[in-house]
Design an enzyme around this catalytic site. Structure first.
Site, mmCIF file in Angstrom:
data_model
loop_
_atom_site.group_PDB
_atom_site.id
_atom_site.type_symbol
_atom_site.label_atom_id
_atom_site.label_comp_id
_atom_site.label_asym_id
_atom_site.label_seq_id
_atom_site.Cartn_x
_atom_site.Cartn_y
_atom_site.Cartn_z
ATOM 1 C CD GLN A 95 -13.144 -0.633 -1.355
ATOM 2 O OE1 GLN A 95 -12.470 -0.539 -0.336
ATOM 3 N NE2 GLN A 95 -14.387 -1.106 -1.325
ATOM 4 N NE ARG A 113 -3.759 1.813 2.872
ATOM 5 C CZ ARG A 113 -5.036 1.708 2.508
ATOM 6 N NH1 ARG A 113 -5.447 0.627 1.859
ATOM 7 N NH2 ARG A 113 -5.906 2.655 2.789
ATOM 8 C CB CYS A 139 -14.574 2.332 -0.488
ATOM 9 S SG CYS A 139 -13.771 3.937 -0.733
ATOM 10 C CG ASP A 158 -13.262 7.169 -1.878
ATOM 11 O OD1 ASP A 158 -13.378 7.156 -0.634
ATOM 12 O OD2 ASP A 158 -12.196 6.935 -2.465
ATOM 13 C CG HIS A 179 -8.096 0.493 -3.284
ATOM 14 N ND1 HIS A 179 -7.546 -0.724 -2.920
ATOM 15 C CD2 HIS A 179 -8.578 1.049 -2.122
ATOM 16 C CE1 HIS A 179 -7.686 -0.902 -1.622
ATOM 17 N NE2 HIS A 179 -8.298 0.163 -1.112
ATOM 18 N NE ARG A 213 -11.041 -4.141 0.509
ATOM 19 C CZ ARG A 213 -10.124 -3.220 0.858
ATOM 20 N NH1 ARG A 213 -10.531 -2.060 1.360
ATOM 21 N NH2 ARG A 213 -8.836 -3.436 0.693
#
Length: 321
Positions: free
Chosen positions: A143, A113, A276, A236, A140, A304
């Site tokens: 996600q 990440r 998210c 988001d 991502h 997830r």
């Protein structure tokens, strides 16, 4: 370093491959990965990580990505080793390439990440084990898998569904456009001018969608125009990690893009809402929509875990006999 995916994407994540972008999978590959993620732990691949470890190298703080990935590694029989940015100092204490080479002598895979996409690519180029994108400033994909899994469980086949993303054309929007388009959805990205996803990612998403019978369109101006016929409205944060100094300017630019009563009045009455997390109440979404009766946010967060489990199982290969 894993083999480069073909230009149209893998038809499934092969053992030992990297998963750096939603575009690493073809439409058939996304169908296969979605099916794998939709399987329960008892129906899945056993414990292909038994006796092996996975490194989690995180420059950004994380709740969902860290916990879901650690739990997924454990459910697959492995051990997760978590390293925060200060433990490693990517590009400062030592290069991302050297980190990738060194971790490869100990672990079976790396979930990274990173603040910048280039750091992830440098690490993956040097690593001898699969590298998974746990979030960068560009994409991502973990996600995105959780998101399309959530839509699939709530509504069935994504083919022909209208999936709308309202807000910043950020990493989450980019990967969702590729994934949902690859599954045949009509994806609409409603963003202020100057905040759309990069043109090359839109082109990739449109190419994948065309191959699957879907579409990807970008809307500027009044976001309500994108909500006609929407099955799901996603959003988001407007200000991502590292953009805090831009927050006031972004709040002004995104005026009218809040998922609230006024915006959702333009969508069908059965349209569902996704976010998210983490959320900034009163900015990109109002509280009644974040956790209300038409929200899929809790299921989205829960998914997830099966998303991470499906990706790691595919890259690890079959369980040892």
């Amino acid at each position: 370093m894993a083999a480069e995916p073909p230009s149209g994407g893998w038809d499934g994540l092969p053992c030992g491959a990297d998963f750096l972008s939603a575009a690493d999978l073809s439409p058939r590959g996304w169908q296969a990965l979605l099916q794998a993620a939709d399987s329960g732990p008892g129906d899945g691949p056993g414990q292909p990580l038994s006796g092996r470890s996975v490194a989690l190298v995180f420059e950004h703080p994380s709740l969902r990505t860290r916990i879901s990935t650690e739990l997924a590694v454990g459910q697959l029989g492995g051990q997760a080793v978590y390293l925060v940015g200060s433990d490693v100092g990517l590009g400062v204490r030592e290069s991302a390439a050297d980190v990738g080479r060194t971790l490869s002598v100990w672990v079976a895979a790396i979930v990274a990440r990173t603040v910048h996409e280039a750091t992830l690519r440098e690490l993956a180029e040097a690593a001898a084990v699969p590298v998974v994108n746990g979030l960068t400033d560009r994409e991502h994909p973990l996600q995105a898998l959780a998101d399309v899994l959530t839509i699939h469980q709530a509504l069935g086949d994504l083919g022909g569904r209208t999936v709308v993303f309202v807000g910043d054309g950020n990493n989450v929007a980019c990967s969702l456009a590729i994934a949902a388009g690859s599954l045949g959805a009509a994806v609409r990205l409603a963003t202020p001018a100057g905040h759309a996803p990069p043109e090359e990612l839109i082109a990739t998403a449109r190419g994948r969608a065309a191959a699957a019978g879907g579409s990807v369109d970008v809307f500027h101006g009044d976001p309500r125009l994108a909500l006609d016929g929407a099955a799901v409205v996603c959003t988001d944060v407007w200000t991502s990690m590292g953009q805090e100094v831009e927050r006031d300017r972004r709040r002004a630019a995104f005026a009218g893009y809040t998922v609230n009563d006024a915006l959702m009045a333009a969508a069908p009455p059965q349209a569902l809402v996704m976010h998210c997390l983490p959320a900034h109440r009163g900015e990109e979404i109002d509280e009644p929509w974040l956790w209300g009766p038409r929200s899929l946010v809790e299921r989205q967060a829960a998914n997830r875990l099966p998303a991470a489990r499906a990706v790691l199982a595919a890259l690890a290969g079959p369980a040892a006999a």
